[in-house]
Write a protein that holds these residues in place. Structure first.
Motif, PDB file in Angstrom:
ATOM      1  N   ARG A  57      20.636   9.648  -5.451  1.00  0.00           N
ATOM      2  CA  ARG A  57      21.026  10.818  -6.229  1.00  0.00           C
ATOM      3  C   ARG A  57      19.803  11.722  -6.357  1.00  0.00           C
ATOM      4  O   ARG A  57      18.787  11.325  -6.933  1.00  0.00           O
ATOM      5  N   ALA A  58      19.905  12.934  -5.828  1.00  0.00           N
ATOM      6  CA  ALA A  58      18.764  13.836  -5.830  1.00  0.00           C
ATOM      7  C   ALA A  58      18.396  14.227  -7.255  1.00  0.00           C
ATOM      8  O   ALA A  58      19.262  14.610  -8.047  1.00  0.00           O
ATOM      9  N   PRO A  59      17.122  14.143  -7.613  1.00  0.00           N
ATOM     10  CA  PRO A  59      16.700  14.504  -8.967  1.00  0.00           C
ATOM     11  C   PRO A  59      16.586  16.010  -9.142  1.00  0.00           C
ATOM     12  O   PRO A  59      16.637  16.787  -8.175  1.00  0.00           O
ATOM     13  N   GLN A  60      16.407  16.428 -10.382  1.00  0.00           N
ATOM     14  CA  GLN A  60      16.297  17.850 -10.708  1.00  0.00           C
ATOM     15  C   GLN A  60      15.142  18.530  -9.993  1.00  0.00           C
ATOM     16  O   GLN A  60      15.202  19.731  -9.726  1.00  0.00           O
ATOM     17  N   GLU A  61      14.105  17.781  -9.680  1.00  0.00           N
ATOM     18  CA  GLU A  61      12.928  18.398  -9.071  1.00  0.00           C
ATOM     19  C   GLU A  61      13.198  18.953  -7.677  1.00  0.00           C
ATOM     20  O   GLU A  61      12.388  19.710  -7.138  1.00  0.00           O
ATOM     21  N   THR A  62      14.339  18.611  -7.075  1.00  0.00           N
ATOM     22  CA  THR A  62      14.669  19.172  -5.763  1.00  0.00           C
ATOM     23  C   THR A  62      15.270  20.570  -5.871  1.00  0.00           C
ATOM     24  O   THR A  62      15.343  21.289  -4.871  1.00  0.00           O
ATOM     25  N   ILE A  63      15.702  20.981  -7.060  1.00  0.00           N
ATOM     26  CA  ILE A  63      16.461  22.224  -7.206  1.00  0.00           C
ATOM     27  C   ILE A  63      15.653  23.471  -6.850  1.00  0.00           C
ATOM     28  O   ILE A  63      16.148  24.338  -6.114  1.00  0.00           O
TER      29      ILE A  63
ATOM     30  N   ALA B 240       0.833  -1.203   0.000  1.00  0.00           N
ATOM     31  CA  ALA B 240       0.000   0.000   0.000  1.00  0.00           C
ATOM     32  C   ALA B 240       0.866   1.251   0.000  1.00  0.00           C
ATOM     33  O   ALA B 240       0.568   2.233  -0.692  1.00  0.00           O
ATOM     34  N   VAL B 241       1.959   1.240   0.755  1.00  0.00           N
ATOM     35  CA  VAL B 241       2.862   2.396   0.787  1.00  0.00           C
ATOM     36  C   VAL B 241       3.494   2.606  -0.576  1.00  0.00           C
ATOM     37  O   VAL B 241       3.688   3.749  -1.013  1.00  0.00           O
ATOM     38  N   TYR B 242       3.792   1.512  -1.273  1.00  0.00           N
ATOM     39  CA  TYR B 242       4.415   1.635  -2.591  1.00  0.00           C
ATOM     40  C   TYR B 242       3.513   2.361  -3.594  1.00  0.00           C
ATOM     41  O   TYR B 242       3.995   2.895  -4.588  1.00  0.00           O
ATOM     42  N   ARG B 243       2.218   2.389  -3.335  1.00  0.00           N
ATOM     43  CA  ARG B 243       1.326   3.135  -4.225  1.00  0.00           C
ATOM     44  C   ARG B 243       1.504   4.647  -4.058  1.00  0.00           C
ATOM     45  O   ARG B 243       1.157   5.412  -4.957  1.00  0.00           O
ATOM     46  N   TYR B 244       2.054   5.047  -2.917  1.00  0.00           N
ATOM     47  CA  TYR B 244       2.307   6.471  -2.661  1.00  0.00           C
ATOM     48  C   TYR B 244       3.761   6.833  -2.985  1.00  0.00           C
ATOM     49  O   TYR B 244       4.033   7.908  -3.532  1.00  0.00           O
ATOM     50  N   PHE B 245       4.659   5.933  -2.639  1.00  0.00           N
ATOM     51  CA  PHE B 245       6.084   6.145  -2.900  1.00  0.00           C
ATOM     52  C   PHE B 245       6.656   4.832  -3.437  1.00  0.00           C
ATOM     53  O   PHE B 245       6.885   3.899  -2.664  1.00  0.00           O
ATOM     54  N   PRO B 246       6.863   4.745  -4.740  1.00  0.00           N
ATOM     55  CA  PRO B 246       7.288   3.478  -5.347  1.00  0.00           C
ATOM     56  C   PRO B 246       8.625   2.949  -4.842  1.00  0.00           C
ATOM     57  O   PRO B 246       8.906   1.761  -4.980  1.00  0.00           O
ATOM     58  N   SER B 247       9.460   3.815  -4.276  1.00  0.00           N
ATOM     59  CA  SER B 247      10.768   3.363  -3.790  1.00  0.00           C
ATOM     60  C   SER B 247      11.212   4.231  -2.619  1.00  0.00           C
ATOM     61  O   SER B 247      10.642   5.299  -2.366  1.00  0.00           O
ATOM     62  N   ARG B 248      12.230   3.751  -1.925  1.00  0.00           N
ATOM     63  CA  ARG B 248      12.809   4.553  -0.849  1.00  0.00           C
ATOM     64  C   ARG B 248      13.307   5.878  -1.368  1.00  0.00           C
ATOM     65  O   ARG B 248      13.180   6.920  -0.704  1.00  0.00           O
ATOM     66  N   ASP B 249      13.876   5.896  -2.574  1.00  0.00           N
ATOM     67  CA  ASP B 249      14.401   7.141  -3.128  1.00  0.00           C
ATOM     68  C   ASP B 249      13.283   8.151  -3.379  1.00  0.00           C
ATOM     69  O   ASP B 249      13.487   9.356  -3.210  1.00  0.00           O
ATOM     70  N   ASP B 250      12.115   7.679  -3.788  1.00  0.00           N
ATOM     71  CA  ASP B 250      10.989   8.585  -3.979  1.00  0.00           C
ATOM     72  C   ASP B 250      10.578   9.215  -2.650  1.00  0.00           C
ATOM     73  O   ASP B 250      10.245  10.407  -2.590  1.00  0.00           O
ATOM     74  N   LEU B 251      10.602   8.431  -1.592  1.00  0.00           N
ATOM     75  CA  LEU B 251      10.271   8.959  -0.269  1.00  0.00           C
ATOM     76  C   LEU B 251      11.333   9.949   0.193  1.00  0.00           C
ATOM     77  O   LEU B 251      11.006  11.014   0.729  1.00  0.00           O
ATOM     78  N   LEU B 252      12.608   9.615  -0.020  1.00  0.00           N
ATOM     79  CA  LEU B 252      13.677  10.547   0.332  1.00  0.00           C
ATOM     80  C   LEU B 252      13.533  11.863  -0.423  1.00  0.00           C
ATOM     81  O   LEU B 252      13.714  12.949   0.151  1.00  0.00           O
ATOM     82  N   THR B 253      13.206  11.778  -1.699  1.00  0.00           N
ATOM     83  CA  THR B 253      13.036  12.994  -2.495  1.00  0.00           C
ATOM     84  C   THR B 253      11.929  13.859  -1.919  1.00  0.00           C
ATOM     85  O   THR B 253      12.074  15.084  -1.815  1.00  0.00           O
ATOM     86  N   ARG B 254      10.833  13.238  -1.525  1.00  0.00           N
ATOM     87  CA  ARG B 254       9.740  14.004  -0.938  1.00  0.00           C
ATOM     88  C   ARG B 254      10.191  14.662   0.368  1.00  0.00           C
ATOM     89  O   ARG B 254       9.895  15.836   0.616  1.00  0.00           O
ATOM     90  N   LEU B 255      10.912  13.938   1.208  1.00  0.00           N
ATOM     91  CA  LEU B 255      11.394  14.504   2.463  1.00  0.00           C
ATOM     92  C   LEU B 255      12.360  15.657   2.212  1.00  0.00           C
ATOM     93  O   LEU B 255      12.339  16.664   2.928  1.00  0.00           O
TER      94      LEU B 255
END
Length: 238
Positions: free
Chosen positions: A128-134, A57-72
């Motif tokens: 590796r932080a994606p461009q969307e964090t800039i 169920a969590v994977y439906r919100y954040f497909p990976s740990r990296d996606d969650l890290l990016t959000r944080l």
């Protein structure tokens, strides 16, 4: 209560409100995980257990740990950026504005040490932080750049004598560091970038215990250091 969806969009339907609320619960649990085990050990499974959800169920919100890290990371930068923006009073003298924003950054870091460590501490292995964090990461720099620009327009910075040094700074950095103005050349921009990076270096040294045995009064030292950096840039004393 109206909930905010991803990236601050207002969630209007019942489904969107539920999703926004669950996303908030997941990210809140992830922040608690940061405090307990640190970013490298952040686990979607552990977060799922804390919020009472199955991992799938969590994977439906954040497909990976990296996606969650990016959000944080984006949330952290946005929170810090909002604090810096709120601390800046455009009607105040430039030096006072500079010091107020620096103090706000330090206060936020002391109140959120684990989030600060995620943003400015050791890189998370494998991430590796994606461009969307800039855009979020640039918010504090844009506040300081606006102070520089306003100081130049008000005549509170001495006129510069030099020119652009091709290849030293990107056009984006020039824009962030006050833009083009007779008070700015690359020597001034280099000092401004030094001051900006030294702000985070000073905060990091304090948070991570590197001033122990050296600095007795952290408040006074911080204000003196930030004031000296502002003088290095060329701000006039208040």
């Amino acid at each position: 209560m109206i909930s905010l969806g991803h990236h601050g969009r207002v969630a209007t339907t019942a489904r969107e409100r539920v999703r926004a609320e669950l996303t908030r619960e997941i990210t809140d649990a992830a922040r608690r995980q940061l405090a307990e085990v640190g970013a490298p050990a952040l686990s979607l499974r552990a977060v799922a257990r804390e919020v009472g959800m199955v991992s799938s169920a969590v994977y439906r919100y954040f497909p990976s740990r990296d996606d969650l890290l990016t959000r944080l990371i984006i949330d952290g930068y946005d929170d810090l950026g909002a604090v810096a923006e709120a601390a800046d009073d455009p009607s105040a003298p430039a030096l006072e504005r500079w010091l107020a924003v620096c103090r706000a950054v330090r206060s936020w870091a002391r109140a959120h040490p684990h989030e600060y460590a995620l943003l400015y501490g050791s890189p998370v292995p494998g991430y590796r932080a994606p461009q969307e964090t800039i855009p979020a990461a640039a918010r504090v720099a844009l506040v300081l750049g606006r102070i520089l620009s306003d100081a130049a327009e008000a005549g509170d910075l001495p006129r510069a004598a030099g020119e652009r040094d091709p290849g030293l700074f990107s056009d984006e950095a020039v824009a962030a560091l006050g833009g083009d103005h007779p008070a700015f050349d690359d020597a001034v921009r280099a000092r401004a970038l030094l001051a900006w990076s030294s702000l985070y270096g000073t905060v990091s040294f304090e948070l991570f215990g590197h001033f122990v045995g050296s600095v007795e009064d952290g408040d006074r030292y911080f204000d003196r250091a930030m004031g000296d950096l502002a003088m290095l840039i060329g701000f006039r004393a208040a």
